[in-house]
Design a protein around this motif. Sequence first.
Motif, short mmCIF file in Angstrom:
data_model
loop_
_atom_site.label_atom_id
_atom_site.label_comp_id
_atom_site.label_asym_id
_atom_site.label_seq_id
_atom_site.Cartn_x
_atom_site.Cartn_y
_atom_site.Cartn_z
N GLN A 152 45.78 -10.96 -12.16
CA GLN A 152 44.33 -9.89 -13.01
C GLN A 152 45.52 -9.69 -13.86
OE1 GLN A 152 44.60 -6.06 -11.30
NE2 GLN A 152 42.86 -6.25 -10.76
N SER A 153 43.51 -9.60 -14.82
CA SER A 153 44.20 -10.27 -16.19
C SER A 153 44.09 -8.08 -16.53
CB SER A 153 43.09 -10.68 -17.48
OG SER A 153 43.48 -9.60 -18.89
N LEU A 154 44.76 -8.09 -17.52
CA LEU A 154 45.04 -6.51 -17.73
C LEU A 154 44.14 -6.08 -18.44
CD1 LEU A 154 48.43 -6.06 -20.06
CD2 LEU A 154 48.22 -6.03 -17.07
N ARG A 155 43.02 -6.93 -18.87
CA ARG A 155 41.85 -6.34 -19.19
C ARG A 155 40.58 -6.18 -17.81
NH1 ARG A 155 39.47 -5.74 -23.79
NH2 ARG A 155 37.35 -5.14 -22.89
N ASP A 156 41.45 -6.00 -16.70
CA ASP A 156 40.69 -5.25 -15.71
C ASP A 156 40.86 -3.87 -15.22
OD1 ASP A 156 38.83 -7.76 -15.21
OD2 ASP A 156 40.72 -8.89 -14.35
N ARG A 157 41.61 -3.37 -15.93
CA ARG A 157 43.03 -2.81 -15.40
C ARG A 157 42.46 -1.96 -17.01
NH1 ARG A 157 49.46 -3.56 -13.97
NH2 ARG A 157 49.19 -5.31 -12.92
N ALA A 217 35.82 0.08 -24.02
CA ALA A 217 35.38 0.40 -25.23
C ALA A 217 35.93 0.02 -26.29
CB ALA A 217 34.52 1.74 -25.28
N ALA A 218 36.98 -0.54 -26.38
CA ALA A 218 37.87 -0.39 -28.00
C ALA A 218 37.82 -2.14 -28.48
CB ALA A 218 39.04 0.17 -27.84
N PRO A 219 37.99 -1.95 -29.83
CA PRO A 219 37.81 -3.84 -29.74
C PRO A 219 39.00 -4.77 -29.30
CG PRO A 219 37.59 -2.57 -32.00
CD PRO A 219 38.11 -1.45 -30.40
N ARG A 220 39.16 -6.09 -28.98
CA ARG A 220 39.57 -6.37 -28.46
C ARG A 220 40.56 -7.25 -29.52
NH1 ARG A 220 37.31 -10.27 -24.03
NH2 ARG A 220 39.58 -11.41 -23.77
N GLY A 221 40.04 -7.66 -30.28
CA GLY A 221 40.96 -8.76 -31.49
C GLY A 221 39.97 -9.67 -30.73
N GLU A 222 39.99 -10.91 -31.95
CA GLU A 222 39.85 -11.74 -31.53
C GLU A 222 40.43 -13.34 -30.75
OE1 GLU A 222 38.75 -14.11 -35.15
OE2 GLU A 222 38.63 -12.56 -36.58
N ASP A 223 39.93 -13.94 -29.91
CA ASP A 223 40.46 -15.05 -29.13
C ASP A 223 40.43 -16.04 -29.50
OD1 ASP A 223 41.35 -16.68 -26.88
OD2 ASP A 223 40.03 -15.73 -25.53
N ASP A 224 41.55 -16.57 -29.83
CA ASP A 224 41.59 -18.29 -30.88
C ASP A 224 42.76 -19.11 -30.03
OD1 ASP A 224 42.83 -19.85 -32.38
OD2 ASP A 224 44.19 -19.04 -34.08
N GLU A 225 41.47 -20.40 -29.58
CA GLU A 225 42.24 -21.19 -28.89
C GLU A 225 43.01 -21.63 -29.30
OE1 GLU A 225 40.56 -22.51 -25.93
OE2 GLU A 225 39.36 -20.77 -26.61
N ARG A 226 43.84 -21.78 -30.26
CA ARG A 226 45.65 -22.26 -30.20
C ARG A 226 46.68 -21.69 -30.01
NH1 ARG A 226 44.99 -22.48 -37.22
NH2 ARG A 226 44.89 -20.16 -36.40
N ILE A 227 46.04 -20.69 -29.48
CA ILE A 227 47.07 -19.46 -28.78
C ILE A 227 47.32 -18.82 -28.41
CG2 ILE A 227 48.21 -17.02 -29.17
CD1 ILE A 227 46.73 -16.76 -32.51
N PRO A 228 47.84 -19.54 -27.47
CA PRO A 228 47.72 -19.46 -25.95
C PRO A 228 47.24 -17.85 -25.21
CG PRO A 228 49.98 -20.09 -26.00
CD PRO A 228 49.17 -19.79 -26.93
N LEU A 229 48.12 -16.85 -26.06
CA LEU A 229 47.94 -15.56 -25.82
C LEU A 229 45.90 -14.60 -25.79
CD1 LEU A 229 51.48 -14.26 -27.12
CD2 LEU A 229 50.88 -13.84 -25.36
N LYS A 230 45.70 -14.39 -24.80
CA LYS A 230 44.44 -13.90 -25.15
C LYS A 230 44.55 -11.97 -25.90
CE LYS A 230 43.21 -17.71 -24.00
NZ LYS A 230 43.13 -18.15 -24.64
N PRO A 231 43.46 -12.05 -26.07
CA PRO A 231 43.49 -10.37 -26.61
C PRO A 231 42.87 -9.08 -25.05
CG PRO A 231 41.56 -12.11 -26.95
CD PRO A 231 42.14 -12.42 -26.46
N VAL A 232 43.38 -8.55 -25.37
CA VAL A 232 43.27 -7.39 -24.08
C VAL A 232 43.07 -6.16 -24.93
CG1 VAL A 232 44.60 -5.59 -23.30
CG2 VAL A 232 45.67 -8.42 -23.12
N TYR A 233 43.57 -5.87 -26.16
CA TYR A 233 42.73 -4.27 -26.87
C TYR A 233 43.60 -4.53 -27.66
CZ TYR A 233 46.14 -1.29 -24.97
OH TYR A 233 47.82 -0.28 -25.14
N GLU A 234 42.58 -3.24 -29.34
CA GLU A 234 42.77 -3.72 -30.53
C GLU A 234 42.86 -2.30 -30.91
OE1 GLU A 234 42.67 -5.95 -34.85
OE2 GLU A 234 43.13 -6.88 -32.98
N LEU A 235 43.87 -1.38 -31.28
CA LEU A 235 44.12 0.36 -31.75
C LEU A 235 44.44 0.17 -33.21
CD1 LEU A 235 45.00 1.84 -28.25
CD2 LEU A 235 42.71 1.19 -29.04
N ASP A 236 44.51 0.97 -33.75
CA ASP A 236 44.35 1.78 -35.45
C ASP A 236 46.40 1.08 -35.30
OD1 ASP A 236 45.31 3.90 -33.69
OD2 ASP A 236 44.58 4.99 -35.53
#
Length: 198
Positions: free
Chosen positions: A89-94, A101-120
């Motif tokens: 399960q993705s951490l996004r589901d937790r 509601a927080a921004p996730r950050g950009e999903d870049d296909e060149r990078i295998p790591l997927k965004p979960v969240y982005e805070l200040d």
Amino acid sequence: MSRLDESAHTALAWRIHELTPDFTVEDVWSFRTPGAGPDDFPVMLAAMVAAGGLDNQSRPAGFLMALRWKLGALLGWDKPADGLGARVQSLRDRLPSDLRAAPRGEDDERIPLKPVYELDREVVREIANKTVHGVMHLGWVQGDEGDYELRMAVLVKPNGVFGRCYMAAIAPFRYLIVYPAMTRRWEQAWLDRELLLA
């Protein structure tokens, strides 16, 4: 760059702790950002992206990453059935509602790591395959000398004995080649930030 004790990550009140009680802290590193202040985290992230982010590696580190993906393709480690939303399960589901509601950050296909969240002062990305479910946590922390610094924590949940053996096997390559190369790039990105972001 310096490798830090696990407590340098676990003792701070990061939101990631709510999501990863079943993960192990594998590595914690600090990256020098001389003169950085409390509001410079977005500048550091933008400079890292402008410098090529995780995709821009030294030749030795780039070779190791390419070798890893070739082996993964050959041995079937990176099939979608072993990834996020399938084997794990993705951490996004937790996420609690405020983090959803927080921004996730950009999903870049060149990078295998997927965004979960982005805070200040905190950014989280994840990856899952046949070996591990891994999390990269970037945080912005006031260092011992007053300046703020970037800290990276790598958290993992190995996939059984195979995953634990995999993590043990790649440790020397991470410590001797990948992390030092990453450090040089990221610390230089901070020093070159005005040029990179002009």
